[in-house]
Design a protein around this motif. Structure first.
Motif, PDB file in Angstrom:
ATOM      1  N   LEU A 122      32.145  33.342  50.925  1.00 55.34           N
ATOM      2  CA  LEU A 122      32.753  32.143  51.495  1.00 55.34           C
ATOM      3  C   LEU A 122      32.694  31.008  50.483  1.00 55.34           C
ATOM      4  N   VAL A 123      33.885  30.532  50.063  1.00 55.42           N
ATOM      5  CA  VAL A 123      33.990  29.460  49.068  1.00 55.42           C
ATOM      6  C   VAL A 123      34.511  28.220  49.786  1.00 55.42           C
ATOM      7  N   ARG A 124      33.643  27.253  50.016  1.00 50.74           N
ATOM      8  CA  ARG A 124      34.031  26.039  50.734  1.00 50.74           C
ATOM      9  C   ARG A 124      34.393  24.950  49.735  1.00 50.74           C
ATOM     10  N   LEU A 125      35.605  24.411  49.879  1.00 55.67           N
ATOM     11  CA  LEU A 125      36.092  23.366  48.985  1.00 55.67           C
ATOM     12  C   LEU A 125      36.298  22.049  49.729  1.00 55.67           C
ATOM     13  N   LEU A 126      35.702  21.915  50.906  1.00 59.33           N
ATOM     14  CA  LEU A 126      35.876  20.714  51.713  1.00 59.33           C
ATOM     15  C   LEU A 126      35.374  19.488  50.960  1.00 59.33           C
ATOM     16  N   GLY A 127      36.166  18.440  50.982  1.00 60.05           N
ATOM     17  CA  GLY A 127      35.780  17.209  50.308  1.00 60.05           C
ATOM     18  C   GLY A 127      36.170  17.139  48.852  1.00 60.05           C
ATOM     19  N   ALA A 128      36.666  18.246  48.292  1.00 58.67           N
ATOM     20  CA  ALA A 128      37.093  18.221  46.890  1.00 58.67           C
ATOM     21  C   ALA A 128      38.409  17.476  46.760  1.00 58.67           C
ATOM     22  N   GLY A 129      38.563  16.740  45.664  1.00 60.68           N
ATOM     23  CA  GLY A 129      39.814  16.016  45.449  1.00 60.68           C
ATOM     24  C   GLY A 129      41.002  16.955  45.376  1.00 60.68           C
ATOM     25  N   PRO A 131      41.389  20.716  46.473  1.00 58.83           N
ATOM     26  CA  PRO A 131      40.729  21.892  47.056  1.00 58.83           C
ATOM     27  C   PRO A 131      41.379  23.200  46.638  1.00 58.83           C
ATOM     28  N   VAL A 132      41.322  23.465  45.330  1.00 64.06           N
ATOM     29  CA  VAL A 132      41.895  24.689  44.763  1.00 64.06           C
ATOM     30  C   VAL A 132      40.788  25.375  43.969  1.00 64.06           C
ATOM     31  N   ALA A 133      40.501  26.641  44.279  1.00 64.94           N
ATOM     32  CA  ALA A 133      39.427  27.365  43.618  1.00 64.94           C
ATOM     33  C   ALA A 133      39.876  27.845  42.241  1.00 64.94           C
ATOM     34  N   GLN A 151      37.937  28.203  51.956  1.00 63.14           N
ATOM     35  CA  GLN A 151      38.160  27.159  52.954  1.00 63.14           C
ATOM     36  C   GLN A 151      38.528  25.862  52.249  1.00 63.14           C
ATOM     37  N   THR A 152      39.781  25.416  52.453  1.00 65.02           N
ATOM     38  CA  THR A 152      40.263  24.212  51.787  1.00 65.02           C
ATOM     39  C   THR A 152      40.238  22.983  52.689  1.00 65.02           C
ATOM     40  N   GLY A 153      40.305  23.200  54.005  1.00 66.53           N
ATOM     41  CA  GLY A 153      40.375  22.087  54.933  1.00 66.53           C
ATOM     42  C   GLY A 153      41.748  21.476  55.060  1.00 66.53           C
ATOM     43  N   ARG A 154      42.766  22.153  54.516  1.00 65.57           N
ATOM     44  CA  ARG A 154      44.125  21.620  54.636  1.00 65.57           C
ATOM     45  C   ARG A 154      45.076  22.769  54.988  1.00 65.57           C
ATOM     46  N   ALA A 155      46.219  22.393  55.564  1.00 63.59           N
ATOM     47  CA  ALA A 155      47.137  23.403  56.095  1.00 63.59           C
ATOM     48  C   ALA A 155      48.125  23.922  55.069  1.00 63.59           C
ATOM     49  N   ALA A 156      48.359  23.177  54.016  1.00 63.96           N
ATOM     50  CA  ALA A 156      49.397  23.576  53.061  1.00 63.96           C
ATOM     51  C   ALA A 156      48.887  23.419  51.645  1.00 63.96           C
ATOM     52  N   GLY A 157      49.605  24.050  50.727  1.00 65.65           N
ATOM     53  CA  GLY A 157      49.294  23.902  49.313  1.00 65.65           C
ATOM     54  C   GLY A 157      48.556  25.103  48.753  1.00 65.65           C
ATOM     55  N   PRO A 158      48.551  25.228  47.427  1.00 63.08           N
ATOM     56  CA  PRO A 158      47.854  26.344  46.778  1.00 63.08           C
ATOM     57  C   PRO A 158      46.345  26.249  46.994  1.00 63.08           C
ATOM     58  N   TYR A 159      45.669  27.382  46.943  1.00 66.68           N
ATOM     59  CA  TYR A 159      44.225  27.411  47.163  1.00 66.68           C
ATOM     60  C   TYR A 159      43.497  28.164  46.059  1.00 66.68           C
TER      61      TYR A 159
END
Length: 238
Positions: A122-129, A131-133, A151-159
């Motif tokens: 599980l890679v959590r990116l919440l709070g990152a400017g 949120p792309v791993a 986990q990016t915390g957003r509905a759209a965009g690359p991850y």
């Protein structure tokens, strides 16, 4: 002490520290964060946690110069002994949950054989400017044979970045999953080219503990192989 609205009961510590090695030299740490198993930790215990987490050898002493407790979800810190409350099953399926399959021989999408009941990274990116791993975000983890959940915390965009996809394929990850809905963009194309199935549009990832989760995926009946139900199952003692 800082308190928040996280209902999971999970805590982390933000700290500055100095690690002095018995054979000479020292390591300075500023703004470092680690998961902790309870809601508080003594300086001596935190020093031991740093040593275990980083795998440091020949440590003579540790000194904590600043620390702040934060109530927020665990990020999966290695060897911290953070634990949850037992076995749970979490339905991660949302209205936008879809499966993307690499093209198999003859143009057919592969089935789920070998891709169920997978251990989760599980890679959590919440709070990152952003949120792309990237490769560095994945570097701490053993990816071989795992489902990598971002986990990016957003509905759209690359991850994921393209370099991260190369790392996943090269280290033997078996599946990628995310709360992002980016199912037809450059990330999906890179994963398909690398032979990695992708599950997008998941929900409820905040309910998963940082470690001890296994991913279960069940296709819906019918011809549409993109429709899938996804569960996170937490092992006992996690």
């Amino acid at each position: 002490m800082t308190t928040g609205t996280n209902n999971s009961g999970e805590w982390r510590v933000d700290f500055d520290a100095e690690v002095v090695f018995s054979n000479g030299g020292a390591l300075q740490m500023q703004g470092f964060r680690l998961d902790i198993p309870g809601d508080d930790i003594a300086d001596g215990e935190l020093g031991e946690l740093i040593v275990r987490h980083l795998g440091l050898l020949m440590v003579g002493s540790t000194k904590i110069t600043r620390r702040e407790l934060l109530q927020e979800p665990h990020k999966g810190s290695r060897n911290t002994g953070a634990a949850g409350s037992g076995r749970t099953t979490t339905d991660l399926t949302g209205p936008a949950t879809r499966a993307g399959w690499p093209t198999g021989p003859g143009g057919a999408a592969p089935g789920l054989a070998g891709l169920v009941d997978l251990p989760v990274v599980l890679v959590r990116l919440l709070g990152a400017g952003q949120p792309v791993a990237d490769r560095l975000a994945l570097a701490p983890f053993d990816l071989a044979g795992h489902a990598v959940v971002v986990q990016t915390g957003r509905a759209a965009g690359p991850y994921l970045t393209e370099d991260a996809v190369d790392l996943l394929a090269g280290q033997g990850a078996l599946l990628v999953a995310t709360d992002s809905r980016e199912g037809n963009g450059p990330v999906a194309a890179a994963l398909a080219a690398a032979g990695l199935p992708a599950l997008t549009g998941l929900t409820g990832l905040e309910a998963l503990p940082a470690t001890g989760v296994r991913l279960h995926a069940v296709p819906f009946p019918g011809q549409d192989t993109s429709l899938i139900r996804v569960y996170g199952v937490t092992d006992d003692q996690h």
